[in-house]
Design a protein around this motif. Sequence first.
Motif, PDB file in Angstrom:
ATOM      1  N   ILE A 214     -32.340-102.318   7.171  1.00 18.83           N
ATOM      2  CA  ILE A 214     -31.630-101.075   7.502  1.00 18.83           C
ATOM      3  C   ILE A 214     -32.643 -99.970   7.795  1.00 18.83           C
ATOM      4  N   PHE A 215     -33.632 -99.845   6.912  1.00 18.00           N
ATOM      5  CA  PHE A 215     -34.615 -98.768   7.103  1.00 18.00           C
ATOM      6  C   PHE A 215     -35.502 -99.030   8.309  1.00 18.00           C
ATOM      7  N   GLU A 216     -36.017-100.249   8.441  1.00 19.62           N
ATOM      8  CA  GLU A 216     -36.981-100.533   9.501  1.00 19.62           C
ATOM      9  C   GLU A 216     -36.352-100.519  10.889  1.00 19.62           C
ATOM     10  N   ILE A 217     -35.112-100.979  10.996  1.00 19.81           N
ATOM     11  CA  ILE A 217     -34.491-101.097  12.311  1.00 19.81           C
ATOM     12  C   ILE A 217     -33.754 -99.817  12.705  1.00 19.81           C
ATOM     13  N   LEU A 218     -33.132 -99.164  11.725  1.00 20.17           N
ATOM     14  CA  LEU A 218     -32.345 -97.964  12.037  1.00 20.17           C
ATOM     15  C   LEU A 218     -33.036 -96.675  11.620  1.00 20.17           C
ATOM     16  N   ASP A 219     -34.147 -96.777  10.876  1.00 20.39           N
ATOM     17  CA  ASP A 219     -34.922 -95.612  10.462  1.00 20.39           C
ATOM     18  C   ASP A 219     -34.054 -94.587   9.723  1.00 20.39           C
ATOM     19  N   THR A 220     -33.298 -95.060   8.754  1.00 23.49           N
ATOM     20  CA  THR A 220     -32.458 -94.181   7.967  1.00 23.49           C
ATOM     21  C   THR A 220     -32.328 -94.718   6.555  1.00 23.49           C
ATOM     22  N   GLU A 221     -32.210 -93.806   5.579  1.00 20.06           N
ATOM     23  CA  GLU A 221     -31.943 -94.196   4.201  1.00 20.06           C
ATOM     24  C   GLU A 221     -30.467 -94.039   3.852  1.00 20.06           C
ATOM     25  N   ASP A 222     -29.758 -93.185   4.594  1.00 20.58           N
ATOM     26  CA  ASP A 222     -28.354 -92.914   4.279  1.00 20.58           C
ATOM     27  C   ASP A 222     -27.499 -94.176   4.327  1.00 20.58           C
ATOM     28  N   LEU A 223     -27.718 -95.011   5.335  1.00 15.65           N
ATOM     29  CA  LEU A 223     -26.908 -96.218   5.473  1.00 15.65           C
ATOM     30  C   LEU A 223     -27.186 -97.219   4.351  1.00 15.65           C
ATOM     31  N   ILE A 224     -28.357 -97.108   3.728  1.00 11.90           N
ATOM     32  CA  ILE A 224     -28.653 -97.991   2.597  1.00 11.90           C
ATOM     33  C   ILE A 224     -27.686 -97.712   1.463  1.00 11.90           C
ATOM     34  N   HIS A 225     -27.461 -96.459   1.171  1.00  6.37           N
ATOM     35  CA  HIS A 225     -26.535 -96.103   0.093  1.00  6.37           C
ATOM     36  C   HIS A 225     -25.093 -96.422   0.480  1.00  6.37           C
ATOM     37  N   ASP A 226     -24.752 -96.223   1.743  1.00  3.18           N
ATOM     38  CA  ASP A 226     -23.407 -96.608   2.201  1.00  3.18           C
ATOM     39  C   ASP A 226     -23.198 -98.111   2.025  1.00  3.18           C
ATOM     40  N   PHE A 227     -24.222 -98.878   2.358  1.00  4.96           N
ATOM     41  CA  PHE A 227     -24.162-100.334   2.221  1.00  4.96           C
ATOM     42  C   PHE A 227     -23.982-100.739   0.754  1.00  4.96           C
ATOM     43  N   LEU A 228     -24.774-100.170  -0.124  1.00  2.00           N
ATOM     44  CA  LEU A 228     -24.709-100.541  -1.536  1.00  2.00           C
ATOM     45  C   LEU A 228     -23.392-100.097  -2.185  1.00  2.00           C
ATOM     46  N   GLU A 229     -22.908 -98.945  -1.794  1.00  2.00           N
ATOM     47  CA  GLU A 229     -21.624 -98.478  -2.323  1.00  2.00           C
ATOM     48  C   GLU A 229     -20.489 -99.387  -1.860  1.00  2.00           C
ATOM     49  N   ALA A 230     -20.554 -99.829  -0.604  1.00  2.00           N
ATOM     50  CA  ALA A 230     -19.538-100.767  -0.105  1.00  2.00           C
ATOM     51  C   ALA A 230     -19.655-102.106  -0.814  1.00  2.00           C
ATOM     52  N   TYR A 231     -20.873-102.516  -1.135  1.00  2.00           N
ATOM     53  CA  TYR A 231     -21.077-103.791  -1.836  1.00  2.00           C
ATOM     54  C   TYR A 231     -20.434-103.756  -3.221  1.00  2.00           C
ATOM     55  N   VAL A 232     -20.697-102.700  -3.989  1.00  2.00           N
ATOM     56  CA  VAL A 232     -20.175-102.667  -5.363  1.00  2.00           C
ATOM     57  C   VAL A 232     -18.660-102.570  -5.398  1.00  2.00           C
ATOM     58  N   LEU A 233     -18.054-102.045  -4.345  1.00  2.56           N
ATOM     59  CA  LEU A 233     -16.594-102.007  -4.275  1.00  2.56           C
ATOM     60  C   LEU A 233     -16.002-103.406  -4.248  1.00  2.56           C
ATOM     61  N   ASN A 234     -16.813-104.382  -3.856  1.00 10.23           N
ATOM     62  CA  ASN A 234     -16.362-105.769  -3.751  1.00 10.23           C
ATOM     63  C   ASN A 234     -16.891-106.644  -4.890  1.00 10.23           C
ATOM     64  N   THR A 235     -17.424-106.003  -5.932  1.00 10.26           N
ATOM     65  CA  THR A 235     -17.929-106.746  -7.087  1.00 10.26           C
ATOM     66  C   THR A 235     -17.456-106.071  -8.367  1.00 10.26           C
ATOM     67  N   SER A 236     -17.783-106.681  -9.470  1.00 11.48           N
ATOM     68  CA  SER A 236     -17.472-106.081 -10.775  1.00 11.48           C
ATOM     69  C   SER A 236     -18.686-105.348 -11.344  1.00 11.48           C
ATOM     70  N   ARG A 237     -19.730-105.214 -10.553  1.00  9.23           N
ATOM     71  CA  ARG A 237     -20.948-104.552 -11.009  1.00  9.23           C
ATOM     72  C   ARG A 237     -20.909-103.057 -10.697  1.00  9.23           C
ATOM     73  N   THR A 238     -21.692-102.289 -11.445  1.00 11.17           N
ATOM     74  CA  THR A 238     -21.839-100.867 -11.157  1.00 11.17           C
ATOM     75  C   THR A 238     -22.985-100.665 -10.175  1.00 11.17           C
ATOM     76  N   LEU A 239     -22.972 -99.527  -9.511  1.00  6.86           N
ATOM     77  CA  LEU A 239     -24.042 -99.212  -8.569  1.00  6.86           C
ATOM     78  C   LEU A 239     -25.381 -99.124  -9.298  1.00  6.86           C
ATOM     79  N   GLU A 240     -25.377 -98.551 -10.496  1.00  8.23           N
ATOM     80  CA  GLU A 240     -26.616 -98.432 -11.268  1.00  8.23           C
ATOM     81  C   GLU A 240     -27.188 -99.812 -11.595  1.00  8.23           C
ATOM     82  N   GLU A 241     -26.318-100.746 -11.980  1.00  8.84           N
ATOM     83  CA  GLU A 241     -26.765-102.104 -12.305  1.00  8.84           C
ATOM     84  C   GLU A 241     -27.350-102.790 -11.080  1.00  8.84           C
TER      85      GLU A 241
END
Length: 272
Positions: A214-241
């Motif tokens: 995400i960072f190397e190809i799109l040169d952005t950090e914002d989408l990393i957090h969007d990606f991780l937040e979307a991931y945790v919505l589909n799991t039983s884990r917390t974002l911090e974990e």
Amino acid sequence: MNNNVLVQRRFNDLYLSYIDDAAVNFINSGQTPSEWFERAVVKLKASCTRDAGLVVGTENRTLFVKRFKLNRWQRLFRPLVKDRALQAFNLSMELIRSGISVPRPFAAVRDFNGRPKATYFISEALLHTQTLQSIIKNTDNPDSKLDLIKYLAGEIARLHRAGFFHGDMKWKNIMLNPDRLDRIYFVDLDSSGSLKSSRDSRYARDLARFCVDIFEILDTEDLIHDFLEAYVLNTSRTLEEVITHIQPYHRKRAAKHKHRYGIAVPPITLKT
């Protein structure tokens, strides 16, 4: 013919596992796997340990073939060597049974007496797909990129919920049909495996690798957090974990890319 019935047999010095007779039809012509590979396969990539390419088989069907070559030590200790082709074949079967999209496996062939001594994995060729990297680079709409990133977060979470990890989740190992972006394929399963339990943090290796791209190809950090937040919505884990599990894998990958490409990948931290 692909009948989904597993056949395992020995043919002279070859060991075969297959669900598609046509995929191993070259054996009936008297060719060794090595002869067939060198004569018929159009190579896409090659190295000292493995090479891969496409071959047109019976009924003009194109197949993908990967050859795993044994190194010196593997040749000396053949009884202890893992059959990488059979491993890929069996794992692909397991993934498909679990509803995960990967190329359909057709056969695994072991030839420890050939030249070179090698194993061969034969599967479906994804002729009408492109890599995620290519798709994203050709997408101008930021909202479309975000939607695709979030969708992929859900698909990766589904892979992990099914009890598997990919092991090398770079964008070149995710294939999509540009006309149907809701169907993805995970390819190159050489580093893939099963998660031992919910405490097995190897799932985070996939997320770390995806975030680097995400960072190397799109040169952005914002989408990393969007990606991780979307991931945790589909799991039983917390974002911090999840971020805690990601960090050691991400630091290791970032250091490798800094050394190899001179790219300074920023660390992943919890957004406040």
